[in-house]
Structures are given as C-alpha cells and as structure tokens.
Design a protein around this motif. Structure first.
Motif, mmCIF file in Angstrom:
data_model
loop_
_atom_site.group_PDB
_atom_site.id
_atom_site.type_symbol
_atom_site.label_atom_id
_atom_site.label_comp_id
_atom_site.label_asym_id
_atom_site.label_seq_id
_atom_site.Cartn_x
_atom_site.Cartn_y
_atom_site.Cartn_z
ATOM 1 N N VAL A 201 45.390 112.043 81.904
ATOM 2 C CA VAL A 201 46.575 111.857 82.255
ATOM 3 C C VAL A 201 47.322 111.013 80.916
ATOM 4 O O VAL A 201 47.054 110.005 81.027
ATOM 5 N N LEU A 202 48.094 111.616 80.373
ATOM 6 C CA LEU A 202 49.248 110.817 79.372
ATOM 7 C C LEU A 202 50.404 110.594 80.029
ATOM 8 O O LEU A 202 51.252 111.438 80.568
ATOM 9 N N VAL A 203 51.015 109.266 80.302
ATOM 10 C CA VAL A 203 52.153 109.039 80.625
ATOM 11 C C VAL A 203 53.144 108.609 79.894
ATOM 12 O O VAL A 203 53.090 107.867 78.675
ATOM 13 N N LEU A 204 54.293 109.211 79.643
ATOM 14 C CA LEU A 204 55.532 109.208 78.687
ATOM 15 C C LEU A 204 56.438 108.024 79.360
ATOM 16 O O LEU A 204 56.621 108.134 80.595
ATOM 17 N N SER A 205 57.170 107.349 78.555
ATOM 18 C CA SER A 205 58.332 106.462 79.097
ATOM 19 C C SER A 205 59.611 106.565 78.065
ATOM 20 O O SER A 205 59.542 107.690 77.186
ATOM 21 N N GLY A 206 60.749 105.906 78.464
ATOM 22 C CA GLY A 206 61.937 105.959 77.618
ATOM 23 C C GLY A 206 62.807 106.918 78.194
ATOM 24 O O GLY A 206 62.798 107.484 79.252
ATOM 25 N N THR A 207 63.988 106.937 77.581
ATOM 26 C CA THR A 207 65.070 107.618 77.935
ATOM 27 C C THR A 207 65.123 109.223 77.707
ATOM 28 O O THR A 207 66.188 109.858 78.550
ATOM 29 N N SER A 208 64.533 109.894 76.660
ATOM 30 C CA SER A 208 64.411 111.246 76.514
ATOM 31 C C SER A 208 62.830 111.456 76.466
ATOM 32 O O SER A 208 62.355 112.322 75.697
ATOM 33 N N PRO A 209 62.147 111.296 77.665
ATOM 34 C CA PRO A 209 60.759 111.857 77.695
ATOM 35 C C PRO A 209 60.677 113.280 77.576
ATOM 36 O O PRO A 209 59.594 113.850 77.064
ATOM 37 N N LEU A 210 61.382 114.044 78.122
ATOM 38 C CA LEU A 210 61.321 115.347 78.136
ATOM 39 C C LEU A 210 61.005 116.319 76.475
ATOM 40 O O LEU A 210 60.342 116.935 76.542
ATOM 41 N N ASN A 211 62.051 115.776 75.858
ATOM 42 C CA ASN A 211 61.803 116.098 74.425
ATOM 43 C C ASN A 211 60.695 115.679 73.849
ATOM 44 O O ASN A 211 59.962 116.568 73.006
ATOM 45 N N ARG A 212 60.173 114.579 74.073
ATOM 46 C CA ARG A 212 58.811 114.070 73.513
ATOM 47 C C ARG A 212 57.690 115.148 74.091
ATOM 48 O O ARG A 212 56.733 115.580 73.485
ATOM 49 N N ALA A 213 57.825 115.330 75.447
ATOM 50 C CA ALA A 213 56.794 116.118 76.065
ATOM 51 C C ALA A 213 56.723 117.554 75.466
ATOM 52 O O ALA A 213 55.599 117.982 74.938
ATOM 53 N N ILE A 214 57.738 118.161 75.226
ATOM 54 C CA ILE A 214 57.546 119.420 74.436
ATOM 55 C C ILE A 214 57.093 119.486 73.198
ATOM 56 O O ILE A 214 56.301 120.224 72.627
ATOM 57 N N GLU A 215 57.366 118.377 72.415
ATOM 58 C CA GLU A 215 56.852 118.140 71.144
ATOM 59 C C GLU A 215 55.375 117.935 71.090
ATOM 60 O O GLU A 215 54.610 118.441 70.329
ATOM 61 N N LEU A 216 54.638 117.107 72.291
ATOM 62 C CA LEU A 216 53.387 116.847 72.035
ATOM 63 C C LEU A 216 52.694 118.288 72.644
ATOM 64 O O LEU A 216 51.666 118.745 72.348
ATOM 65 N N LEU A 217 53.487 119.067 73.508
ATOM 66 C CA LEU A 217 52.790 120.393 73.879
ATOM 67 C C LEU A 217 52.868 121.326 72.515
ATOM 68 O O LEU A 217 51.547 121.932 72.513
ATOM 69 N N GLU A 218 53.720 121.234 71.692
ATOM 70 C CA GLU A 218 53.740 121.936 70.551
ATOM 71 C C GLU A 218 52.510 121.586 69.655
ATOM 72 O O GLU A 218 51.956 122.447 68.992
ATOM 73 N N GLN A 219 52.323 120.218 69.587
ATOM 74 C CA GLN A 219 51.351 119.643 68.794
ATOM 75 C C GLN A 219 49.955 119.850 69.207
ATOM 76 O O GLN A 219 49.022 119.538 68.551
ATOM 77 N N GLY A 220 49.847 120.226 70.518
ATOM 78 C CA GLY A 220 48.374 120.392 70.856
ATOM 79 C C GLY A 220 47.781 118.985 71.589
ATOM 80 O O GLY A 220 46.747 118.837 71.553
ATOM 81 N N ARG A 221 48.747 118.051 71.733
ATOM 82 C CA ARG A 221 48.297 116.676 71.992
ATOM 83 C C ARG A 221 48.243 116.516 73.517
ATOM 84 O O ARG A 221 47.694 115.525 73.871
ATOM 85 N N SER A 222 48.693 117.423 74.206
ATOM 86 C CA SER A 222 48.782 117.385 75.698
ATOM 87 C C SER A 222 48.567 118.967 76.091
ATOM 88 O O SER A 222 49.021 119.841 75.512
ATOM 89 N N ASP A 223 48.149 119.074 77.514
ATOM 90 C CA ASP A 223 47.697 120.506 77.645
ATOM 91 C C ASP A 223 48.805 121.090 78.781
ATOM 92 O O ASP A 223 49.485 122.118 78.732
ATOM 93 N N VAL A 224 49.050 120.138 79.743
ATOM 94 C CA VAL A 224 49.794 120.736 80.903
ATOM 95 C C VAL A 224 51.178 119.727 81.060
ATOM 96 O O VAL A 224 50.753 118.585 81.181
ATOM 97 N N PHE A 225 52.144 120.119 81.567
ATOM 98 C CA PHE A 225 53.276 119.208 81.670
ATOM 99 C C PHE A 225 54.179 119.854 83.033
ATOM 100 O O PHE A 225 54.496 120.988 82.966
ATOM 101 N N PRO A 226 54.075 118.915 84.023
ATOM 102 C CA PRO A 226 55.032 119.352 85.118
ATOM 103 C C PRO A 226 56.690 118.966 85.029
ATOM 104 O O PRO A 226 56.780 117.871 84.524
ATOM 105 N N GLU A 227 57.186 120.086 85.297
ATOM 106 C CA GLU A 227 58.535 119.723 85.024
ATOM 107 C C GLU A 227 59.745 120.727 86.109
ATOM 108 O O GLU A 227 59.152 121.608 86.340
ATOM 109 N N ASP A 228 60.779 120.125 86.415
ATOM 110 C CA ASP A 228 61.674 120.959 87.260
ATOM 111 C C ASP A 228 61.985 122.167 86.186
ATOM 112 O O ASP A 228 62.151 122.220 85.221
ATOM 113 N N GLN A 229 62.080 123.298 87.001
ATOM 114 C CA GLN A 229 62.271 124.555 86.154
ATOM 115 C C GLN A 229 63.594 124.896 85.571
ATOM 116 O O GLN A 229 63.622 125.087 84.410
ATOM 117 N N ALA A 230 64.708 124.314 86.257
ATOM 118 C CA ALA A 230 66.095 124.473 85.715
ATOM 119 C C ALA A 230 66.079 123.334 84.643
ATOM 120 O O ALA A 230 66.958 123.566 83.636
#
Length: 240
Positions: free
Chosen positions: A142-171
């Motif tokens: 489990v990789l825990v992200l913090s801050g005011t813009s964590p979603l953009n960071r999460a997408i970057e980490l998915l792109e870089q292959g530094r994480s595998d799965v990310f739960p998020e609201d579809q909309a």
C-alpha cells in the motif's frame, strides 16, 4: 440563522479538489456539491465559505471544530461526524491501472502481488479500507499519497510503473483526464463500490445538528424546484 453561536451566518466547508463533485476553491466552477451547498444554505440566509486543503487535514480540522464541515464524505470517512439526511451527490469507485496492464480484479486476494495506491484519509469501500488498514505500513502493498493534488500524482505514478492499482471515483478520474495534459489514460479495471456522499459536520460544534437539518431542508427544496438538476447540468451530470 444568525444566532449567538454563529453571528456572521457563514459556514466553512473544506476538502481537497475532487472535481466535478468539489473542485478548486475560488474557481469559476467550484463543483456541484459546493454549488448545491451554497444554494441550499442561502434559503436559510447562510453563506458558504469553501476552502481547499488535504483531505486528511480537512477531516482533522473539522473533527476539532476549527472548520464547520467537510464536503464529499462517505459515512465511513468520518463515522463520528454529523451527517445530514440528504446526500450531496453519488460516487462510483473504480480501480484504475496503467493502460498496458492486463491485471484483473477477482476480489481482494487479487491485490496480493500488486502495489495499491491510496490517498491519505480517503475511504474507498469497506473491503478496500480494511485491506489498507492491514497493510498501510508495508509500502510494497500500500502506497499512501498526501497533499492537495494527489490524483495528478497518482496518475503520474501509474504512468511511471511505480504503482499498480489506484481506486478513484469514476467521474473524478474522467474529469481529470479531460481537463489535464497527462500522457496516459488510466485503464478502468473494475467498478467496485457505489455510495452516496455528504457534507458532514463537526462533532465538536453545538450547532452542527441544526446546520445539518437546514442543509437537508434546502436540498429537498432544490430537488422539488428543479434547481438541483440545473446545478448538475453544467458538469455533465444528472441525479442518480
């Protein structure tokens, strides 16, 4: 109101941006849940101040009574908060991966060899929340992200292959991809949970039950008048 406990008739609500539900404070479109709160409270002569901070901090500040409420909360986010009868919106939580991944969701056991990325303080589903609680001290699980813009960071980490799965609201994910310059579009691997969300009020403030009731009354009036649908329309949404 106003009242001796709230002479300025201003309610302060907080969250990190979770657009289109709640967006950047002070922007032309602050999110339909914020717009609904403004319109609903205006019927009782109350103004809404909306501010952005990390979700974990918003929960802490509201729990202590420094802020009146959080916007975009599941009951599981803050079970001791004061919740109105009427929800502000509806969330559908999906699991996202790098677009080249062929991983499939087959229940919680399918996360065993994956790094699950989550945002600090967020609730996703009872099953995911329990998994995160069990493995939050193991960054390989489990990789825990913090801050005011964590979603953009999460997408970057998915792109870089530094994480595998990310739960998020579809909309929220769809909105973010449409309104950003990310080089990938995360793959939706599964839809795992659906739930209403709320503006949840501080357990430390004596007028929270009254504010909660006034908000619910206002939302009902907005639904009856058709104003609720009008607020949703510019965000490309309709009532579930």
């Amino acid at each position: 109101m106003p009242s001796p406990t709230r002479p300025d008739a201003v309610v302060t609500i907080a969250a990190d941006p979770w657009c289109p539900h709640n967006c950047t404070a002070g922007s032309p479109d602050e999110g339909y849940a914020v717009d609904i709160a403004r319109e609903a409270f205006a019927l009782s002569g109350i103004k809404v101040q909306y501010v952005n901070m990390s979700w974990a901090r918003a929960l802490q500040q509201t729990e202590s009574g420094h802020i009146d409420a959080v916007v975009g909360a599941f009951v599981s986010d803050a079970p001791n908060f004061v919740f109105p009868d009427q929800a502000s919106g509806y969330s559908r939580t999906a699991l996202f991966t790098n677009p080249e991944s062929d991983w499939q969701w087959e229940g919680i056991e399918s996360l065993q060899d994956q790094t699950l990325m989550v945002i600090n303080g967020y609730s996703y589903s009872p099953e995911i929340d329990a998994y995160v609680d069990r493995h939050k001290d193991d960054p390989a699980r489990v990789l825990v992200l913090s801050g005011t813009s964590p979603l953009n960071r999460a997408i970057e980490l998915l792109e870089q292959g530094r994480s595998d799965v990310f739960p998020e609201d579809q909309a929220v994910m769809n909105w973010t991809i449409r309104n950003s310059d990310h080089s990938i579009v995360p793959r939706q691997a599964a839809m795992i949970y659906e739930s209403p969300f709320y503006i949840a009020f501080s357990p430390a403030k004596s007028d929270s039950p009254k504010l909660s009731k006034l908000l619910s009354q206002g939302i009902i009036k907005l639904r009856e008048s058709g104003k609720f649908e009008q607020i949703l329309a510019p965000y490309g949404l309709s009532q579930p």
